[in-house]
Design a protein around this motif. Structure first.
Motif, PDB file in Angstrom:
ATOM      1  N   GLU A   1      25.082  -6.730 -23.866  1.00 49.29           N
ATOM      2  CA  GLU A   1      25.167  -8.101 -24.357  1.00 49.29           C
ATOM      3  C   GLU A   1      24.062  -8.949 -23.720  1.00 49.29           C
ATOM      4  O   GLU A   1      23.709  -8.758 -22.552  1.00 49.29           O
ATOM      5  N   ALA A   2      23.539  -9.895 -24.500  1.00 46.68           N
ATOM      6  CA  ALA A   2      22.526 -10.834 -24.006  1.00 46.68           C
ATOM      7  C   ALA A   2      23.154 -12.218 -23.875  1.00 46.68           C
ATOM      8  O   ALA A   2      23.923 -12.641 -24.740  1.00 46.68           O
ATOM      9  N   PHE A   3      22.827 -12.903 -22.792  1.00 45.27           N
ATOM     10  CA  PHE A   3      23.377 -14.230 -22.528  1.00 45.27           C
ATOM     11  C   PHE A   3      22.244 -15.250 -22.470  1.00 45.27           C
ATOM     12  O   PHE A   3      21.128 -14.935 -22.041  1.00 45.27           O
ATOM     13  N   ASP A   4      22.565 -16.455 -22.886  1.00 46.66           N
ATOM     14  CA  ASP A   4      21.608 -17.558 -22.841  1.00 46.66           C
ATOM     15  C   ASP A   4      21.637 -18.151 -21.432  1.00 46.66           C
ATOM     16  O   ASP A   4      22.628 -18.763 -21.025  1.00 46.66           O
ATOM     17  N   VAL A   5      20.568 -17.952 -20.689  1.00 45.04           N
ATOM     18  CA  VAL A   5      20.513 -18.414 -19.298  1.00 45.04           C
ATOM     19  C   VAL A   5      19.334 -19.376 -19.136  1.00 45.04           C
ATOM     20  O   VAL A   5      18.331 -19.283 -19.856  1.00 45.04           O
ATOM     21  N   PRO A   6      19.435 -20.314 -18.196  1.00 49.19           N
ATOM     22  CA  PRO A   6      18.324 -21.244 -17.966  1.00 49.19           C
ATOM     23  C   PRO A   6      17.158 -20.565 -17.264  1.00 49.19           C
ATOM     24  O   PRO A   6      17.330 -19.604 -16.507  1.00 49.19           O
ATOM     25  N   THR A   7      15.970 -21.041 -17.525  1.00 44.90           N
ATOM     26  CA  THR A   7      14.801 -20.551 -16.807  1.00 44.90           C
ATOM     27  C   THR A   7      14.774 -21.161 -15.404  1.00 44.90           C
ATOM     28  O   THR A   7      15.585 -22.038 -15.075  1.00 44.90           O
ATOM     29  N   VAL A   8      13.851 -20.688 -14.599  1.00 47.88           N
ATOM     30  CA  VAL A   8      13.736 -21.215 -13.239  1.00 47.88           C
ATOM     31  C   VAL A   8      13.411 -22.707 -13.280  1.00 47.88           C
ATOM     32  O   VAL A   8      13.931 -23.501 -12.481  1.00 47.88           O
ATOM     33  N   GLU A   9      12.567 -23.110 -14.229  1.00 45.66           N
ATOM     34  CA  GLU A   9      12.220 -24.530 -14.353  1.00 45.66           C
ATOM     35  C   GLU A   9      13.420 -25.349 -14.809  1.00 45.66           C
ATOM     36  O   GLU A   9      13.665 -26.463 -14.313  1.00 45.66           O
ATOM     37  N   GLN A  10      14.197 -24.808 -15.756  1.00 44.41           N
ATOM     38  CA  GLN A  10      15.375 -25.522 -16.239  1.00 44.41           C
ATOM     39  C   GLN A  10      16.459 -25.615 -15.181  1.00 44.41           C
ATOM     40  O   GLN A  10      17.272 -26.544 -15.192  1.00 44.41           O
ATOM     41  N   LEU A  11      16.476 -24.655 -14.267  1.00 45.59           N
ATOM     42  CA  LEU A  11      17.497 -24.651 -13.230  1.00 45.59           C
ATOM     43  C   LEU A  11      17.390 -25.882 -12.334  1.00 45.59           C
ATOM     44  O   LEU A  11      18.391 -26.350 -11.778  1.00 45.59           O
ATOM     45  N   ASP A  12      16.198 -26.443 -12.214  1.00 40.25           N
ATOM     46  CA  ASP A  12      16.010 -27.615 -11.363  1.00 40.25           C
ATOM     47  C   ASP A  12      16.647 -28.867 -11.953  1.00 40.25           C
ATOM     48  O   ASP A  12      16.993 -29.793 -11.211  1.00 40.25           O
ATOM     49  N   VAL A  13      16.795 -28.904 -13.272  1.00 40.19           N
ATOM     50  CA  VAL A  13      17.283 -30.129 -13.926  1.00 40.19           C
ATOM     51  C   VAL A  13      18.605 -29.923 -14.652  1.00 40.19           C
ATOM     52  O   VAL A  13      19.150 -30.875 -15.211  1.00 40.19           O
ATOM     53  N   ILE A  14      19.127 -28.723 -14.683  1.00 40.10           N
ATOM     54  CA  ILE A  14      20.349 -28.455 -15.431  1.00 40.10           C
ATOM     55  C   ILE A  14      21.533 -29.175 -14.812  1.00 40.10           C
ATOM     56  O   ILE A  14      21.614 -29.337 -13.589  1.00 40.10           O
ATOM     57  N   GLU A  15      22.453 -29.631 -15.659  1.00 40.69           N
ATOM     58  CA  GLU A  15      23.667 -30.266 -15.169  1.00 40.69           C
ATOM     59  C   GLU A  15      24.595 -29.220 -14.560  1.00 40.69           C
ATOM     60  O   GLU A  15      24.633 -28.068 -14.993  1.00 40.69           O
ATOM     61  N   ARG A  16      25.371 -29.652 -13.574  1.00 43.46           N
ATOM     62  CA  ARG A  16      26.256 -28.709 -12.899  1.00 43.46           C
ATOM     63  C   ARG A  16      27.244 -28.067 -13.868  1.00 43.46           C
ATOM     64  O   ARG A  16      27.467 -26.853 -13.819  1.00 43.46           O
ATOM     65  N   GLN A  17      27.843 -28.856 -14.765  1.00 41.36           N
ATOM     66  CA  GLN A  17      28.836 -28.304 -15.677  1.00 41.36           C
ATOM     67  C   GLN A  17      28.225 -27.281 -16.610  1.00 41.36           C
ATOM     68  O   GLN A  17      28.851 -26.254 -16.915  1.00 41.36           O
ATOM     69  N   ALA A  18      26.998 -27.514 -17.045  1.00 40.49           N
ATOM     70  CA  ALA A  18      26.330 -26.539 -17.914  1.00 40.49           C
ATOM     71  C   ALA A  18      26.078 -25.232 -17.166  1.00 40.49           C
ATOM     72  O   ALA A  18      26.214 -24.137 -17.741  1.00 40.49           O
ATOM     73  N   LEU A  19      25.733 -25.325 -15.890  1.00 39.97           N
ATOM     74  CA  LEU A  19      25.518 -24.121 -15.094  1.00 39.97           C
ATOM     75  C   LEU A  19      26.835 -23.375 -14.886  1.00 39.97           C
ATOM     76  O   LEU A  19      26.881 -22.135 -14.963  1.00 39.97           O
ATOM     77  N   VAL A  20      27.918 -24.113 -14.640  1.00 47.04           N
ATOM     78  CA  VAL A  20      29.233 -23.490 -14.488  1.00 47.04           C
ATOM     79  C   VAL A  20      29.616 -22.740 -15.760  1.00 47.04           C
ATOM     80  O   VAL A  20      30.107 -21.604 -15.718  1.00 47.04           O
ATOM     81  N   ASP A  21      29.382 -23.365 -16.917  1.00 47.73           N
ATOM     82  CA  ASP A  21      29.708 -22.715 -18.191  1.00 47.73           C
ATOM     83  C   ASP A  21      28.894 -21.438 -18.391  1.00 47.73           C
ATOM     84  O   ASP A  21      29.405 -20.443 -18.916  1.00 47.73           O
ATOM     85  N   THR A  22      27.641 -21.454 -17.969  1.00 48.45           N
ATOM     86  CA  THR A  22      26.796 -20.258 -18.078  1.00 48.45           C
ATOM     87  C   THR A  22      27.321 -19.130 -17.202  1.00 48.45           C
ATOM     88  O   THR A  22      27.388 -17.969 -17.620  1.00 48.45           O
ATOM     89  N   LEU A  23      27.716 -19.461 -15.969  1.00 50.30           N
ATOM     90  CA  LEU A  23      28.247 -18.446 -15.059  1.00 50.30           C
ATOM     91  C   LEU A  23      29.586 -17.900 -15.550  1.00 50.30           C
ATOM     92  O   LEU A  23      29.873 -16.705 -15.401  1.00 50.30           O
ATOM     93  N   LEU A  24      30.398 -18.757 -16.140  1.00 45.81           N
ATOM     94  CA  LEU A  24      31.668 -18.302 -16.700  1.00 45.81           C
ATOM     95  C   LEU A  24      31.444 -17.345 -17.865  1.00 45.81           C
ATOM     96  O   LEU A  24      32.084 -16.289 -17.953  1.00 45.81           O
ATOM     97  N   ALA A  25      30.531 -17.705 -18.754  1.00 44.56           N
ATOM     98  CA  ALA A  25      30.266 -16.864 -19.922  1.00 44.56           C
ATOM     99  C   ALA A  25      29.669 -15.522 -19.517  1.00 44.56           C
ATOM    100  O   ALA A  25      29.945 -14.491 -20.147  1.00 44.56           O
ATOM    101  N   GLY A  26      28.868 -15.511 -18.449  1.00 45.66           N
ATOM    102  CA  GLY A  26      28.201 -14.292 -18.027  1.00 45.66           C
ATOM    103  C   GLY A  26      28.989 -13.435 -17.064  1.00 45.66           C
ATOM    104  O   GLY A  26      28.470 -12.435 -16.555  1.00 45.66           O
ATOM    105  N   GLY A  27      30.256 -13.796 -16.794  1.00 47.37           N
ATOM    106  CA  GLY A  27      31.089 -12.986 -15.913  1.00 47.37           C
ATOM    107  C   GLY A  27      30.741 -13.097 -14.443  1.00 47.37           C
ATOM    108  O   GLY A  27      31.201 -12.275 -13.628  1.00 47.37           O
ATOM    109  N   MET A  28      29.965 -14.107 -14.063  1.00 47.73           N
ATOM    110  CA  MET A  28      29.571 -14.273 -12.670  1.00 47.73           C
ATOM    111  C   MET A  28      30.591 -15.047 -11.842  1.00 47.73           C
ATOM    112  O   MET A  28      30.608 -14.923 -10.610  1.00 47.73           O
ATOM    113  N   TRP A  29      31.449 -15.826 -12.497  1.00 49.53           N
ATOM    114  CA  TRP A  29      32.332 -16.707 -11.739  1.00 49.53           C
ATOM    115  C   TRP A  29      33.320 -15.971 -10.837  1.00 49.53           C
ATOM    116  O   TRP A  29      33.628 -16.451  -9.741  1.00 49.53           O
ATOM    117  N   PRO A  30      33.878 -14.817 -11.235  1.00 49.67           N
ATOM    118  CA  PRO A  30      34.834 -14.152 -10.346  1.00 49.67           C
ATOM    119  C   PRO A  30      34.282 -13.772  -8.978  1.00 49.67           C
ATOM    120  O   PRO A  30      35.064 -13.455  -8.071  1.00 49.67           O
TER     121      PRO A  30
END
Length: 447
Positions: free
Chosen positions: A103-132
């Motif tokens: 499966e492929a997941f939509d993840v932020p780039t290194v540049e986007q990581l500097d400006v991404i909102e916290r909730q959007a990052l949390v949603d990305t980690l949840l979708a990618g199975g990283m949160w556990p």
């Protein structure tokens, strides 16, 4: 860098420490998940036997929070789902295909990581199975994605026999660790790297990282003990922690957009045919790790995880989600003629009553209790060894008398579940299991 020395604890010298050289294992034919060994979760299956899955396909979710999902560590077909009493999900086995889909997941780039909102990052980690990978203190449950912790502890080094060494799993992966640290800094204002072990890994850490160096006996690498040593107020009790290797996996996920399945694990113990670090897959079969099992050693016990806190499994089982160590220890279930008069030169013990107190070489550990369970004699051994000063003997008696409030006043929630009190108790009382169960019951009441 702050240096903190743990004054209490005990480091047992167990034979079979893994060497630091990394060996690569062949790709297994099957991988598996063991939901039964994930504390507190209420899994809801999302697949059935015979379903085709890819790497990163959700296998089950936590009923308490369906956004938290556990993803498949392999691509192929769900071969078997094993249930226990009351439909407890014990194992999910996946037969791997030669060309595993992913499966492929939509993840932020290194540049986007500097400006991404916290909730959007949390949603990305949840979708990618990283949160556990995030767990919260003091109950060791999955972290709540809707809260902001007072701090996040990165455990770099586990001194329990025998966890993976950061020197091994950080090698050539420093950039992934740095990217994972950038993620943590977006989730919390205070991220602390707690280092236990070799200081040579300091050069691999980001320059801006806050580092605390812990020395002393086991369990200096336990996050609960580490927090106990430095906390300044009750608001810090709900800190999160994550293992250093899982930070690397988080960096892998953001770099590739794929669910990472590679792991560095250890095989150790006095009956291990080859004590070593291995590069393998998440959910690897235990029999593959120990080369089919220790030939000629039918009394070996297969311990998944650390010697003090791991769980016993069949050689036909799979590595747990949070465990990256396999220990093969002599079961010890046999009679010891005239054991009461033997000097005990080869018997590891916290007590100094045996000649083994003078031995400095590693011991061939076994799992025998060398005695039956007896009533607590209030000897104070557990209090002497306890790294968080909870007076285990009085806390246990409060729990037996159903005086939960008094047990909490003694410091029940500070218990780091390290297992030392159980190991040292001359009455053979399973203190760790008593405290772990009591904490779990209290947690369910207040949740």
């Amino acid at each position: 860098m702050n240096a903190i020395h743990l004054k209490k604890g005990f480091s047992i010298r167990i034979a079979g420490a893994p060497e630091r050289h990394l060996h690569r294992l062949d790709t297994p034919q099957h991988v598996g998940m063991v939901p039964e060994q994930i504390p507190f979760i209420k899994p809801r299956l999302l697949v059935e036997e015979g379903d085709s899955v890819s790497i990163g396909t959700p296998l089950f979710e936590d009923k308490r929070n369906p956004r938290i999902r556990f993803l498949s560590p392999g691509g192929g077909r769900v071969k078997r789902i094993t249930f226990g009493p009351r439909r407890i999900i014990r194992q999910i086995m996946i037969a791997l295909e030669k060309d595993e889909p992913c499966e492929a997941f939509d993840v932020p780039t290194v540049e986007q990581l500097d400006v991404i909102e916290r909730q959007a990052l949390v949603d990305t980690l949840l979708a990618g199975g990283m949160w556990p990978f995030f767990k919260s203190l003091p109950f060791m449950d999955l972290a709540d994605p809707d809260t902001v912790p007072p701090s996040i502890i990165v455990r770099l080094g586990n001194d329990e026999p025998f966890g993976p060494d950061p020197v091994v799993y950080l090698k050539n992966r420093e950039d992934r660790f740095g990217l994972g640290m950038a993620v943590l800094n977006k989730l919390c204002d205070r991220v602390v790297v707690n280092l236990t072990g070799d200081e040579s890994v300091l050069s691999a850490l980001p320059d801006q990282a806050v580092i605390q160096r812990y020395t002393g006996c086991y369990p200096a690498g336990n996050p609960g003990v580490q927090l106990y040593c430095i906390r300044t107020g009750p608001e810090q009790n709900r800190a999160w922690f994550i293992d250093g290797q899982d930070v690397i996996l988080m960096g892998d996920f953001l770099r590739t957009g794929r669910y990472p399945v590679q792991r560095v694990m250890t095989v150790g113990g006095s009956l291990a045919p080859a004590a070593r670090h291995v590069s393998t897959r998440a959910g690897v079969p235990l029999r593959l790790l120990c080369n089919g099992g220790p030939a000629g050693q039918p009394a070996a016990r297969t311990i998944v995880g650390g010697v003090f806190t791991g769980f016993t499994a069949s050689p036909d089982g799979f590595m747990g989600f949070y465990q990256n160590a396999l220990n093969l220890i002599d079961d010890g279930e046999r009679e010891e003629p005239f054991g009461f008069i033997r000097p005990g030169a080869n018997k590891p013990s916290y007590s100094t009553a045996f000649l083994s107190a003078f031995r400095r070489r590693p011991f061939p550990m076994d799992c025998g209790q060398h005695g039956e369970v007896r009533a607590c004699v209030n000897c104070g051994t557990c209090a002497t060894i306890c790294p968080v000063d909870i007076l285990p003997q009085f806390t246990m008696k409060c729990l037996v008398a159903d005086e939960v409030e008094e047990a909490l006043a003694h410091g029940l929630l500070d218990c780091a579940e390290c297992g030392l009190c159980t190991y040292a108790c001359p009455s053979k009382i399973q203190l760790r299991e008593v405290f772990q169960a009591a904490k779990a019951r209290y947690y369910k009441e207040i949740s």
